[in-house]
Design an enzyme around this catalytic site. Structure first.
Site, PDB file in Angstrom:
ATOM      1  N   ASP A   1     -11.599   2.796   3.027  1.00 52.22           N
ATOM      2  CA  ASP A   1     -11.882   1.371   2.843  1.00 52.22           C
ATOM      3  C   ASP A   1     -13.377   1.145   2.586  1.00 52.22           C
ATOM      4  O   ASP A   1     -13.771   0.094   2.083  1.00 52.22           O
ATOM      5  CB  ASP A   1     -11.507   0.582   4.118  1.00 52.22           C
ATOM      6  CG  ASP A   1     -10.135  -0.074   3.998  1.00 52.22           C
ATOM      7  OD1 ASP A   1      -9.711  -0.359   2.867  1.00 52.22           O
ATOM      8  OD2 ASP A   1      -9.502  -0.298   5.047  1.00 52.22           O
TER       9      ASP A   1
ATOM     10  N   LYS B   1       0.842  -1.206   0.000  1.00 50.59           N
ATOM     11  CA  LYS B   1       0.000   0.000   0.000  1.00 50.59           C
ATOM     12  C   LYS B   1       0.874   1.253   0.000  1.00 50.59           C
ATOM     13  O   LYS B   1       0.634   2.198  -0.752  1.00 50.59           O
ATOM     14  CB  LYS B   1      -0.895   0.035   1.252  1.00 50.59           C
ATOM     15  CG  LYS B   1      -2.059  -0.916   1.214  1.00 50.59           C
ATOM     16  CD  LYS B   1      -2.858  -0.828   2.519  1.00 50.59           C
ATOM     17  CE  LYS B   1      -3.945  -1.879   2.563  1.00 50.59           C
ATOM     18  NZ  LYS B   1      -4.619  -1.968   3.866  1.00 50.59           N
TER      19      LYS B   1
ATOM     20  N   GLN C   1      -4.959  -1.439   9.531  1.00 48.25           N
ATOM     21  CA  GLN C   1      -4.726  -2.777   8.987  1.00 48.25           C
ATOM     22  C   GLN C   1      -5.287  -3.843   9.924  1.00 48.25           C
ATOM     23  O   GLN C   1      -4.986  -3.858  11.113  1.00 48.25           O
ATOM     24  CB  GLN C   1      -3.217  -2.971   8.763  1.00 48.25           C
ATOM     25  CG  GLN C   1      -2.869  -4.265   8.064  1.00 48.25           C
ATOM     26  CD  GLN C   1      -3.467  -4.368   6.657  1.00 48.25           C
ATOM     27  OE1 GLN C   1      -3.417  -3.425   5.879  1.00 48.25           O
ATOM     28  NE2 GLN C   1      -4.048  -5.503   6.345  1.00 48.25           N
TER      29      GLN C   1
END
Ligand code: NAD
Length: 302
Positions: A121, A54, A98
């Site tokens: 997200d 990422k 995460q």
């Protein structure tokens, strides 16, 4: 006739180039770039490699990336404090936590603490609701489903009036992609069926799909005879089915397979995604797209 391959690796490159160009343009006109923070708690090796990818991608497209690594024993209260700090930081447009988090931390509490306008997200209940309403309400579609829809559209597959069958009803893939495909608008307008473990005749549903989206996590679940000739097959499944030695590095790597019998299916379908190299590369790409969108919403140019 062999199906046309929809390669996520190629579409990723196109989209990342588009994002890079847009970031440069915004920087010139508005003097800012998207800011993305990734919070990693602990040292789970899979999480570290995912986060590393990422960060690499964020740097490639010109974002300001902040890596906030915290020790395994970080308290829930301290993590909520960090989120509050980034929620109030004007330079941050996207906050990623995460997963998985250590057992003493409540995932749900943490994810729900993220400002929905920085939830790139797309998992916050507010964004799930926005997705359900559709149209202009949608801010951040969840990344894997957004990647699937983008692949279908860029491959030139007609979605309007198409019979879409989604195998799997998870909150991450099945439910959101089904919801996205039935909305009014481009790349959607489909007639959608969701099938799952309690469905009585999986084969009968799959057989009438113009677009079959499979996200079950069961290798070889979809048999070639379930595929409608000429249809579009999107295989989201990523299953470890063995190990091999990499020709490049000489190290042991996993052999991955999807949920569809690819070799046989590619002779029947009109379009198909491979595993690996299909849906997989799209998730981080769409995360970058959502982060750019977040800045654009803030600047009033989305
Ligand atoms: P999940 O386990 O949360 O959900 C799987 C769904 O499939 C469930 O709703 C279940 O009802 C259904 N299912 C399972 N077995 C079935 C069967 N035999 N018949 C009918 N339905 C069945 O999984 P998920 O998070 O949605 O992920 C699904 C797959 O997609 C996994 O292989 C996962 O690794 C992969 N995945 C890939 C990406 C990516 O490539 N970027 C992202 C997310 C998930």
């Amino acid at each position: 006739m062999a199906a046309k391959l929809i390669k996520g690796t190629e579409i990723r490159e196109q989209i990342l180039e588009e994002i890079t160009a847009e970031v440069a343009e915004i920087k010139e006109k508005h003097g800012v770039v998207p800011g993305l923070v990734t919070i990693l708690v602990g040292e789970n090796p899979a999480s570290i490699s995912y986060v590393t990818l990422k960060i690499k991608t964020a740097h490639r497209v010109g974002f300001n990336e902040i890596q906030d690594s915290q020790s395994e024993d970080l308290s829930e209260e301290a993590l909520l404090g960090l989120i509050d700090k980034y929620n109030n930081d004007d330079a941050i447009n996207g906050i990623l936590v995460q997963l998985p988090l250590p057992k003493h931390i409540d995932d749900k509490k943490v994810l729900n603490a993220i400002d929905p306008d920085k939830d790139v997200d797309g998992f916050h209940p507010v964004n799930v609701g926005r997705l359900m309403i559709g149209g202009d309400e949608v801010k951040f579609p969840p990344c894997t489903p957004a990647g699937i829809q983008e692949m279908i559209v860029r491959a030139g597959v007609e979605t309007s009036g198409a019979e879409v069958v989604v195998v799997g009803r998870s909150n991450i893939v099945g439910k959101p992609i089904a919801n996205m495909m039935l909305q009014k608008g481009p790349g959607a307008n489909s007639t959608v069926t969701i099938v799952h473990t309690r469905t009585q005749d999986l084969a009968a549903h799959c057989k009438r799909a113009d677009i079959l989206i499979v996200a079950a996590g069961v290798p070889g679940l979809v048999k070639p005879e379930w595929i409608k000739p000429g249809s579009c097959v999107i295989d989201v499944g990523v299953n470890r089915v063995g190990e091999k030695i990499s020709e490049k590095t000489g190290k042991k790597i996993a052999i991955l397979s999807g949920d569809v019998d690819f070799d046989a299916a590619k002779e029947i379908a009109g379009y198909i995604t491979p595993v690996p190299g299909g849906v997989g590369p799209m998730t981080i790409t769409m995360l970058m797209k959502n982060t750019l969108k977040s800045l654009k919403f803030k600047l009033g140019i989305a």
